[in-house]
Scaffold this motif. Structure first.
Motif: not given
Length: 482
Positions: A396-423
């Protein structure tokens, strides 16, 4: 070049689609960014090698799975409910109802995390280190019917809870929390224009761990009106209820000095391993323009996280078990269960014979696979999947997590990031569309923004993992780092 990119993307989509389902929930957005630093190193420590950061300090970051009730009762709820459970019983039932599981099927999964002040730093061009302290909490369950989830959130004295009955079967419900201190190291083994290879490892010490659980089996359940009760008053009736419930230490106020006592709280060791490979140098002009943005065409990475276990050896732990042919729960009982957990369950059933509990809890070991493609300068498409490593939970104490797959379009630079993960989470009928933004020292993110705002679709999951954090940093001198 366009044809090459299309071929690569199709190949990566096919390869990841054939991989087994993942079993983890990641912080959306920053865990993928080349400027994630500390936040990415908890998923893959190899990113510390050859990092652009001279140093980075996380001031504080907090995240938790919440539902839309959180904003209705803002200021009167528990953003970090799983971490409050070991130390208080004050209004936990009401506070917990502002939380939510990011899954509509199995396993039920509520999580929270606080990243305390932590730091990473680079030594030369190829070496990187990080020291982090995190407090982590989980509530997870298997085979909890939707009717039971509804009556918990809507209450048994509310017209919003419908009458219902059905068969049930085996189930379990577990709460765990612990604090983790970790030291990570990353090394850049290859540093060529078109090829970069990095490896890394993290050693973790868990302490201050506390757990409680209820597992059992029920033939049938019924939510019915209370005879001679108020108009909207209902009760839950369980037939042929066999149970086992326990906790590793009684609920008590937080005392930092007790965190390291093995006869009070659980402790253990864990570790992570990771590797990253960057291929291509299509954006050569970035170096000529003294631009530090990554120039790779493809980044491939793999890691294994949370290898290890927590041992519970408290002399004040308790476990009870038994069978009841009929068990009735009313709203007052439900509030005791919500406020006091396993201890509250023992009160409700008037348990008399308890034995100590000595158990080990396996961490939710997971394998992370990732492909990151730079389509144009600073714009990426990321494909990531996480799957549980090793045997399924044995107790009962063993830990688990849900199943998932993610597609993420992302813009990034040194000062900012923006992303829209689809899970895509196994068991959920709707895709979770998240959003993450980083502007300077502030970052905020949601894993399921569409579900959080959706009030009409009955199949939509209302819960989201939300986080907010603050950090400061300094980059390496660009010319000296070449």
């Amino acid at each position: 070049m366009k044809k090459t990119l299309q071929t690569i993307i199709c190949f990566l989509l096919a390869a990841l689609a054939m991989a087994p389902s993942g079993l983890a929930q990641q912080v959306p957005g920053l865990g993928l960014s080349n400027y994630g630093g500390l936040y990415r190193s908890t998923v893959n420590p190899s990113v510390l090698g050859g990092s652009r950061y001279k140093w980075q300090v996380n001031l504080v970051t907090a995240g938790s799975t919440i539902n839309n009730r959180y904003f209705i009762f803002f200021g009167r709820n528990a953003f970090l409910y799983p971490q409050l459970v070991p130390h208080t019983t004050d209004e936990l039932y009401g506070r917990s109802r502002t939380m939510g599981s990011i899954t509509t099927g199995n396993p039920m999964y509520v999580a929270s995390e606080i990243r305390w002040p932590s730091a990473m730093w680079s030594v030369g061009k190829n070496h990187g280190f990080a020291f982090q302290v995190r407090s982590r909490g989980f509530v997870q369950g298997q085979n909890i019917p939707q009717d039971i989830r509804t009556l918990y959130y809507k209450r048994l004295d509310s017209p919003a809870t419908p009458l219902a009955s059905d068969t049930w079967g085996d189930f379990d419900l577990t709460q765990q929390s612990f604090t983790e201190a970790s030291l990570a190291y990353g090394l850049q083994l290859i540093n060529l224009r078109a090829h970069k290879l990095k490896v890394g490892a993290t050693l973790k010490r868990m302490f201050g761990a506390r757990a409680g659980y209820l597992r059992g089996a029920v033939d049938t359940y019924q939510i019915r009106s209370v005879a001679r009760g108020e108009a909207d008053e209902k009760e839950l009736v369980l037939t042929n209820f066999s149970y086992e419930a326990g906790y590793t230490y009684p609920t008590q106020k937080l005392a930092i000095g007790d965190f390291f006592k093995s006869n009070t709280y659980g402790s253990g060791w864990g570790y992570d391993l990771g590797a990253t490979y960057e291929l291509g140098s299509y954006w050569n002009r970035l170096e000529d323009d003294d631009d530090a943005r990554p120039g790779y065409l493809i980044r491939l990475s793999a890691s294994v996280t949370d290898l290890g276990m927590i041992r519970y050896r408290s002399t004040e732990s308790r476990v009870v078990s038994g069978n009841l042919s009929r068990f009735v729960i009313q709203q007052n009982d439900l509030e005791i269960l919500g406020n006091e957990g396993a201890d509250g369950f023992m009160q409700v059933i008037n348990a008399q014979n308890a034995v100590p509990m000595n158990q080990e809890a396996q961490l939710a070991t997971a394998v992370h696979l990732e492909a990151d493609v730079q389509l144009v300068k600073s714009f990426f498409i990321n494909l990531s999947q996480t799957k549980r490593y090793g045997d399924p939970p044995q107790n009962a104490l063993d830990m688990t997590q849900p199943d998932l797959f993610t597609i993420t379009p992302r813009f990034e630079n040194e000062d900012s990031d923006f992303s829209l993960p689809l899970t895509f989470i196994e068991g959920n009928k709707r895709v979770s569309m998240g959003a993450m933004a980083r502007f300077g020292p502030i970052q905020v993110g949601f894993s399921n923004l569409n579900g959080l705002l959706n009030r009409k679709d009955p199949d939509a999951n209302r819960a989201t993992f939300m986080y907010v954090g603050f950090s400061v940093w300094r980059f390496k001198d660009r010319m000296q780092d070449k």
